[in-house]
Design a protein around this motif. Structure first.
Motif, PDB file in Angstrom:
ATOM      1  N   GLU A 143      30.979  49.090  31.485  1.00 46.78           N
ATOM      2  CA  GLU A 143      31.591  50.139  32.296  1.00 46.78           C
ATOM      3  C   GLU A 143      32.647  49.495  33.182  1.00 46.78           C
ATOM      4  N   ILE A 144      33.883  49.978  33.113  1.00 49.03           N
ATOM      5  CA  ILE A 144      34.936  49.437  33.965  1.00 49.03           C
ATOM      6  C   ILE A 144      34.755  50.004  35.366  1.00 49.03           C
ATOM      7  N   GLN A 145      34.557  49.108  36.350  1.00 47.23           N
ATOM      8  CA  GLN A 145      34.409  49.544  37.730  1.00 47.23           C
ATOM      9  C   GLN A 145      35.750  49.588  38.444  1.00 47.23           C
ATOM     10  N   THR A 146      36.606  48.638  38.150  1.00 47.80           N
ATOM     11  CA  THR A 146      37.908  48.557  38.801  1.00 47.80           C
ATOM     12  C   THR A 146      38.928  48.125  37.766  1.00 47.80           C
ATOM     13  N   LEU A 147      40.042  48.807  37.717  1.00 47.73           N
ATOM     14  CA  LEU A 147      41.153  48.406  36.870  1.00 47.73           C
ATOM     15  C   LEU A 147      42.385  48.406  37.748  1.00 47.73           C
ATOM     16  N   THR A 148      42.977  47.256  37.917  1.00 47.09           N
ATOM     17  CA  THR A 148      44.083  47.108  38.849  1.00 47.09           C
ATOM     18  C   THR A 148      45.253  46.430  38.171  1.00 47.09           C
ATOM     19  N   ARG A 149      46.442  46.953  38.385  1.00 43.12           N
ATOM     20  CA  ARG A 149      47.669  46.289  37.944  1.00 43.12           C
ATOM     21  C   ARG A 149      48.351  45.735  39.186  1.00 43.12           C
ATOM     22  N   THR A 150      48.819  44.509  39.071  1.00 46.51           N
ATOM     23  CA  THR A 150      49.523  43.897  40.187  1.00 46.51           C
ATOM     24  C   THR A 150      50.902  43.458  39.712  1.00 46.51           C
ATOM     25  N   SER A 151      51.794  43.242  40.656  1.00 50.31           N
ATOM     26  CA  SER A 151      53.126  42.760  40.320  1.00 50.31           C
ATOM     27  C   SER A 151      53.139  41.243  40.210  1.00 50.31           C
ATOM     28  N   ARG A 152      51.976  40.620  40.428  1.00 53.59           N
ATOM     29  CA  ARG A 152      51.876  39.166  40.417  1.00 53.59           C
ATOM     30  C   ARG A 152      51.022  38.695  39.257  1.00 53.59           C
ATOM     31  N   TRP A 199      39.672  41.419  47.279  1.00 54.74           N
ATOM     32  CA  TRP A 199      39.586  42.839  46.954  1.00 54.74           C
ATOM     33  C   TRP A 199      38.162  43.315  47.178  1.00 54.74           C
ATOM     34  N   LYS A 200      38.004  44.554  47.550  1.00 59.66           N
ATOM     35  CA  LYS A 200      36.690  45.188  47.584  1.00 59.66           C
ATOM     36  C   LYS A 200      36.542  45.915  46.251  1.00 59.66           C
ATOM     37  N   LEU A 201      35.403  45.751  45.602  1.00 59.78           N
ATOM     38  CA  LEU A 201      35.199  46.413  44.313  1.00 59.78           C
ATOM     39  C   LEU A 201      35.436  47.914  44.442  1.00 59.78           C
ATOM     40  N   GLY A 202      36.200  48.442  43.521  1.00 60.00           N
ATOM     41  CA  GLY A 202      36.511  49.863  43.533  1.00 60.00           C
ATOM     42  C   GLY A 202      37.811  50.203  44.234  1.00 60.00           C
ATOM     43  N   GLU A 203      38.362  49.279  45.005  1.00 61.13           N
ATOM     44  CA  GLU A 203      39.619  49.519  45.715  1.00 61.13           C
ATOM     45  C   GLU A 203      40.795  49.067  44.850  1.00 61.13           C
ATOM     46  N   GLU A 204      41.941  49.693  45.046  1.00 60.52           N
ATOM     47  CA  GLU A 204      43.110  49.361  44.240  1.00 60.52           C
ATOM     48  C   GLU A 204      44.077  48.412  44.930  1.00 60.52           C
ATOM     49  N   LYS A 205      43.850  48.127  46.213  1.00 59.60           N
ATOM     50  CA  LYS A 205      44.710  47.201  46.937  1.00 59.60           C
ATOM     51  C   LYS A 205      43.840  46.141  47.583  1.00 59.60           C
ATOM     52  N   PRO A 206      44.362  44.897  47.698  1.00 55.33           N
ATOM     53  CA  PRO A 206      43.556  43.858  48.345  1.00 55.33           C
ATOM     54  C   PRO A 206      43.344  44.155  49.823  1.00 55.33           C
ATOM     55  N   ILE A 207      42.187  43.701  50.351  1.00 57.13           N
ATOM     56  CA  ILE A 207      41.919  43.916  51.774  1.00 57.13           C
ATOM     57  C   ILE A 207      42.522  42.807  52.626  1.00 57.13           C
ATOM     58  N   TRP A 208      42.792  41.637  52.005  1.00 59.43           N
ATOM     59  CA  TRP A 208      43.535  40.594  52.691  1.00 59.43           C
ATOM     60  C   TRP A 208      44.147  39.627  51.687  1.00 59.43           C
ATOM     61  N   THR A 209      45.175  38.916  52.164  1.00 58.97           N
ATOM     62  CA  THR A 209      45.878  37.916  51.362  1.00 58.97           C
ATOM     63  C   THR A 209      46.083  36.672  52.209  1.00 58.97           C
ATOM     64  N   LYS A 210      45.844  35.511  51.623  1.00 63.09           N
ATOM     65  CA  LYS A 210      46.070  34.225  52.293  1.00 63.09           C
ATOM     66  C   LYS A 210      46.952  33.355  51.408  1.00 63.09           C
ATOM     67  N   LYS A 211      47.727  32.489  52.033  1.00 65.84           N
ATOM     68  CA  LYS A 211      48.618  31.581  51.314  1.00 65.84           C
ATOM     69  C   LYS A 211      47.991  30.220  51.056  1.00 65.84           C
ATOM     70  N   SER A 212      46.788  29.982  51.514  1.00 63.42           N
ATOM     71  CA  SER A 212      46.255  28.625  51.563  1.00 63.42           C
ATOM     72  C   SER A 212      45.501  28.153  50.331  1.00 63.42           C
ATOM     73  N   GLY A 213      45.259  28.981  49.359  1.00 66.01           N
ATOM     74  CA  GLY A 213      44.314  28.532  48.344  1.00 66.01           C
ATOM     75  C   GLY A 213      44.802  28.444  46.930  1.00 66.01           C
ATOM     76  N   HIS A 214      44.403  27.375  46.251  1.00 65.68           N
ATOM     77  CA  HIS A 214      44.570  27.254  44.815  1.00 65.68           C
ATOM     78  C   HIS A 214      43.207  27.233  44.139  1.00 65.68           C
ATOM     79  N   ARG A 215      42.171  26.866  44.901  1.00 65.18           N
ATOM     80  CA  ARG A 215      40.813  26.854  44.387  1.00 65.18           C
ATOM     81  C   ARG A 215      39.934  27.709  45.291  1.00 65.18           C
ATOM     82  N   VAL A 216      38.976  28.370  44.673  1.00 63.72           N
ATOM     83  CA  VAL A 216      38.078  29.284  45.382  1.00 63.72           C
ATOM     84  C   VAL A 216      36.650  28.780  45.215  1.00 63.72           C
ATOM     85  N   HIS A 217      35.915  28.709  46.335  1.00 59.81           N
ATOM     86  CA  HIS A 217      34.511  28.288  46.324  1.00 59.81           C
ATOM     87  C   HIS A 217      33.711  29.346  47.105  1.00 59.81           C
ATOM     88  N   PHE A 218      32.797  30.011  46.438  1.00 58.18           N
ATOM     89  CA  PHE A 218      31.958  30.997  47.122  1.00 58.18           C
ATOM     90  C   PHE A 218      30.749  30.309  47.731  1.00 58.18           C
TER      91      PHE A 218
END
Length: 132
Positions: free
Chosen positions: A19-28, A54-73
């Motif tokens: 089931e697709i929960q979120t489908l988003t197109r970005t310019s990036r 992004w929050k699941l289900g939303e079509e726009k990001p809730i925040w953007t940062k310039k600092s990352g190339h790698r993501v660690h949860f």
């Protein structure tokens, strides 16, 4: 999470059906996409160093940062973004900075611990668990 150039799909598997929960197109261009352990947020990175939360289900990001190339949860509602110059932990919900370390050569996240490495040192930082 599936990504292809500028299309991002978050798919939930239920009873062997997708089931697709979120489908988003970005310019990036999307270089990486991953769902956070809280199952409420996902992050994308682009080759220019932008990281979007992004929050699941939303079509726009809730925040953007310039600092990352790698993501660690980490364990909890935070994420670590890193490149060779800087490592920063942010809240997933607001993108608020929680912690920062300069000039790490490598970073690992395990549970609530952030391990930073350089040629001479290994440091372990512990993120405080969320108050209940």
């Amino acid at each position: 999470v599936f990504s292809s150039r500028n299309l991002l799909a978050v798919v939930k598997l239920k009873d062997e059906k997708a089931e697709i929960q979120t489908l988003t197109r970005t310019s990036r261009w999307i270089g990486f996409a991953g769902v956070a352990p809280n199952q409420k947020h996902f992050l994308t990175t682009s080759p220019n160093g932008d990281t979007n939360c992004w929050k699941l289900g939303e079509e726009k990001p809730i925040w953007t940062k310039k600092s990352g190339h790698r993501v660690h949860f980490g364990e909890g509602d935070w994420v670590v973004l890193t490149n060779k110059e800087i490592t920063v932990a942010y809240t997933l919900t607001e993108g608020k900075e929680l912690w920062r370390q300069e000039k790490c050569e490598d970073v690992r996240v395990q549970g609530t611990d952030i391990w930073t490495f350089d040629q001479k040192n290994i440091e372990v930082w512990r993120m405080a668990p969320k108050a209940k």
